[in-house]
Each structure stands twice: as C-alpha cells, then as structure tokens.
Scaffold this motif. Structure first.
Motif, short mmCIF file in Angstrom:
data_model
loop_
_atom_site.label_atom_id
_atom_site.label_comp_id
_atom_site.label_asym_id
_atom_site.label_seq_id
_atom_site.Cartn_x
_atom_site.Cartn_y
_atom_site.Cartn_z
N SER A 1 0.83 -1.20 0.00
CA SER A 1 0.00 0.00 0.00
C SER A 1 0.86 1.25 0.00
N ILE A 2 1.92 1.24 0.81
CA ILE A 2 2.83 2.39 0.84
C ILE A 2 3.49 2.58 -0.52
N ALA A 3 3.97 1.48 -1.11
CA ALA A 3 4.66 1.57 -2.40
C ALA A 3 3.72 2.07 -3.50
N ALA A 4 2.47 1.59 -3.49
CA ALA A 4 1.51 1.99 -4.52
C ALA A 4 1.19 3.48 -4.45
N ARG A 5 1.29 4.03 -3.24
CA ARG A 5 0.97 5.45 -3.05
C ARG A 5 2.21 6.33 -3.05
N SER A 6 3.37 5.75 -3.38
CA SER A 6 4.63 6.50 -3.29
C SER A 6 5.47 6.40 -4.56
N PRO A 7 4.85 6.60 -5.73
CA PRO A 7 5.67 6.59 -6.95
C PRO A 7 6.56 7.83 -7.00
N PHE A 8 7.70 7.69 -7.64
CA PHE A 8 8.55 8.87 -7.86
C PHE A 8 9.46 8.60 -9.04
N ASP A 9 9.23 9.33 -10.13
CA ASP A 9 10.00 9.18 -11.36
C ASP A 9 10.89 10.41 -11.52
N ARG A 10 12.18 10.23 -11.27
CA ARG A 10 13.12 11.35 -11.37
C ARG A 10 13.17 11.94 -12.78
N ALA A 11 12.86 11.14 -13.79
CA ALA A 11 12.94 11.64 -15.16
C ALA A 11 11.92 12.73 -15.44
N THR A 12 10.87 12.79 -14.64
CA THR A 12 9.83 13.81 -14.84
C THR A 12 9.97 14.97 -13.87
N LYS A 13 11.10 15.05 -13.19
CA LYS A 13 11.33 16.11 -12.20
C LYS A 13 12.60 16.87 -12.51
N LEU A 14 12.65 18.10 -12.06
CA LEU A 14 13.86 18.92 -12.09
C LEU A 14 14.26 19.25 -10.66
N ARG A 15 15.53 19.20 -10.39
CA ARG A 15 16.00 19.64 -9.07
C ARG A 15 15.82 21.15 -8.99
N LEU A 16 15.01 21.59 -8.06
CA LEU A 16 14.73 23.02 -7.92
C LEU A 16 15.82 23.64 -7.06
N MET A 17 16.53 24.60 -7.62
CA MET A 17 17.71 25.16 -6.98
C MET A 17 17.50 26.63 -6.63
N GLN B 1 21.73 25.60 -4.18
CA GLN B 1 21.30 24.58 -3.22
C GLN B 1 19.94 24.01 -3.62
N GLN B 2 19.80 22.69 -3.54
CA GLN B 2 18.52 22.09 -3.91
C GLN B 2 17.51 22.29 -2.80
N VAL B 3 16.35 22.85 -3.17
CA VAL B 3 15.28 23.10 -2.20
C VAL B 3 14.01 22.34 -2.56
N GLY B 4 14.02 21.63 -3.71
CA GLY B 4 12.81 20.92 -4.09
C GLY B 4 13.00 20.04 -5.29
N TRP B 5 11.91 19.31 -5.62
CA TRP B 5 11.81 18.50 -6.83
C TRP B 5 10.63 19.05 -7.63
N LEU B 6 10.89 19.84 -8.65
CA LEU B 6 9.85 20.49 -9.43
C LEU B 6 9.41 19.59 -10.58
N PRO B 7 8.14 19.19 -10.64
CA PRO B 7 7.68 18.44 -11.81
C PRO B 7 7.88 19.26 -13.08
N ARG B 8 8.33 18.61 -14.14
CA ARG B 8 8.55 19.32 -15.39
C ARG B 8 7.27 19.99 -15.88
N ALA B 9 6.14 19.32 -15.69
CA ALA B 9 4.87 19.92 -16.12
C ALA B 9 4.59 21.20 -15.36
N HIS B 10 5.00 21.27 -14.09
CA HIS B 10 4.79 22.47 -13.30
C HIS B 10 5.78 23.58 -13.71
N ALA B 11 6.95 23.18 -14.15
CA ALA B 11 7.89 24.17 -14.66
C ALA B 11 7.30 24.86 -15.90
N ASP B 12 6.62 24.08 -16.74
CA ASP B 12 5.98 24.67 -17.92
C ASP B 12 4.88 25.65 -17.51
N ILE B 13 4.11 25.29 -16.48
CA ILE B 13 3.05 26.18 -15.98
C ILE B 13 3.66 27.47 -15.45
#
Length: 280
Positions: A12-28, A32-44
C-alpha cells in the motif's frame, strides 16, 4: 503478525509512493537544492511569467534555478507570495493556509525565502513535519485520529494522534507541542514529555505535485484515562485502537503514508509487530 499483513501494508505504501526522477527537475536556489519540481509544473510557471533559469545539469541530475538573480530573502519571498496568489487564482493550488513555509535545503540551514504553505507541494519544496504516536500507558494500544473531511490534503484518512507541518521559524518540538493542544487537547506540560525517535524521509508524487518531507517522529505515553479532544476542527474523530485493528487500517491504505511509516516505526521499536496478530 502474519507476513502477508505486513506485505499488504508495504504494498500500500509503495503503490501510493511513486517517484519518477525523469519527470522532475531539481529546484535550486543559490546553488542549493530546495525541491523536486515536476517538469509539467515548470511549464506552468514559465507560462505564468515566473522567472526560472534554463534547465542545466547539476552533479546529481537536471536542475533549474528558481528566481535566478534575486539574491535577497525579502525579494524572493515577495516574488513567491505573488506567484502563490497567481497559482491559487488559476486553480493550481488549493487549501490556502495563510501560513509560511521555509524555502531551504535543510532544517538547520538558513531559509532562502518563505512561501505560502499551499504552494509548497506544487513546487515540490522540501518541507518538515512532526508526528506523534499516542501510546496508552500500560497497554499495547494507541490513540489515532481521523482527518476532517474539509482538510485540503488526505481528507477523511486516518492519521497519527498528532501530526502537523512545520512553519517557518518553528522547530520539531515546538510544532508538536502546539499541535498537541490544537488537535487533541494535550496540554503543553504533558506534551513536553514526548520521546523523540528520529526522522523519516517521504518522497513521492502526489496530485498536488511532490511531497518531499522530513517527518520527525515522537511517542507520547498517555495516561490510561486520557481522552483526546480536538480543539481546531481539523480532526473528525479519535479512536483508541489495538494492534489487529490498527494493522487492518494500515493494510487497507486508509491511513496516510507518513502516518503509516511513523506507526510502523513505533511498532517495530516496541517489539509489538510480532504480537500484533494476537491482540484486538
């Protein structure tokens, strides 16, 4: 405890905890890294005129600067306040809190800016929270709480007895003591008797964006006759619960991911997992 019950909880934990680094940008910010910004949100953000730097390779993967060239805490914070309002007006964030979270690479690092809490997960910012297992003294049992249906995040789900996000300027213990009173009517004199049990990291994709959170785990032994009473309307009910029923809730996926992790940690530490299948 039956092996298949623990397997169901972990699934149950695994099913609710996906994380694909390929769809994220390290938010700097300032290198210094302060977040993981979804690429789709970067476009927004770019579509709304938010200043983001170009995508660049960092030593640990693709990254992007938030508000490059703005090197002042107050200037960054003002820009993020305006951005959060834009995001809310456009329907990209909900549950406005009027509460500020730090933009920071670590709890013990100086904040680089502050931002409205409701926008933190859209940006995938690192956030901090305190969670507390309410352990009933003399019994292998817990108090847990159900989140109000009006909560913006995880409405109606089971949670630890006390759990709360850490606003800018607070710390894990101060956050917990405040939430103890608000969520369960636990006075500060009792709450300060908590035992700290380290930190659990949560990193997962959620509908709002990314939950990257350092959760500080605590146990508090409560008198057998103590009855929690919510004070702020954010808890729908409290339940006194034994192992078997608690495990059933977790395996059904009706407890939040972070609360499930904090609860499992307590069960393991106390040696109660092995006996859990024998108690109600």
């Amino acid at each position: 405890m039956p092996t298949d019950t623990l397997a169901a909880i972990e699934a149950s934990i695994a099913a609710r905890s996906p994380f694909d680094r390929a769809t994220k940008l390290r938010l700097m910010v300032s290198g210094q890294q302060v977040g993981w910004l979804p690429r789709a949100h970067a476009d927004i953000l770019r579509g709304m005129g938010c200043v983001l730097g170009p995508e660049e390779d960092t030593p640990s993967g693709p990254g992007v600067d938030l508000l490059p060239g703005r090197g002042d805490f107050a200037v960054r914070s003002a820009a993020l306040e305006a951005l959060a309002r834009q995001l809310a007006d456009a329907g990209h964030v909900r549950g406005w809190r009027n509460e500020l979270f730090a933009v920071t690479p670590a709890l013990d690092a100086p904040a680089l800016a502050v931002v409205e809490r409701a926008a933190a997960r859209f940006l995938g910012l690192l956030t901090f929270a305190s969670h507390m297992n309410g352990v009933i003294r003399g019994e292998p049992a817990f108090w847990i709480s159900r989140r109000s249906q009006t909560k913006a995040v995880d409405p109606g789900m089971w949670d630890n007895l006390v759990a709360g996000g850490m606003p800018h300027g607070s710390d894990p213990l101060a956050t917990l003591v405040r939430e103890c009173e608000e969520e369960s009517g636990i006075p500060a004199s009792l709450a300060r008797g908590v035992q700290a049990h380290g930190r659990i990291e949560v990193l997962r994709e959620i509908p709002e964006g990314v939950q990257w959170e350092h959760v500080y785990a605590y146990d508090l032994e409560l008198p057998a006759d103590f009855i929690p009473r919510n004070q702020d309307g954010e808890v729908a009910e409290h339940r006194r619960i034994g192992h078997a029923a608690l495990l059933a809730i977790m395996s059904a996926g009706t407890m939040t991911v972070d609360a499930t992790l904090v609860t499992l940690d307590a069960l393991r530490r106390r040696g109660w997992l092995a006996a859990a299948g024998d108690s109600a």
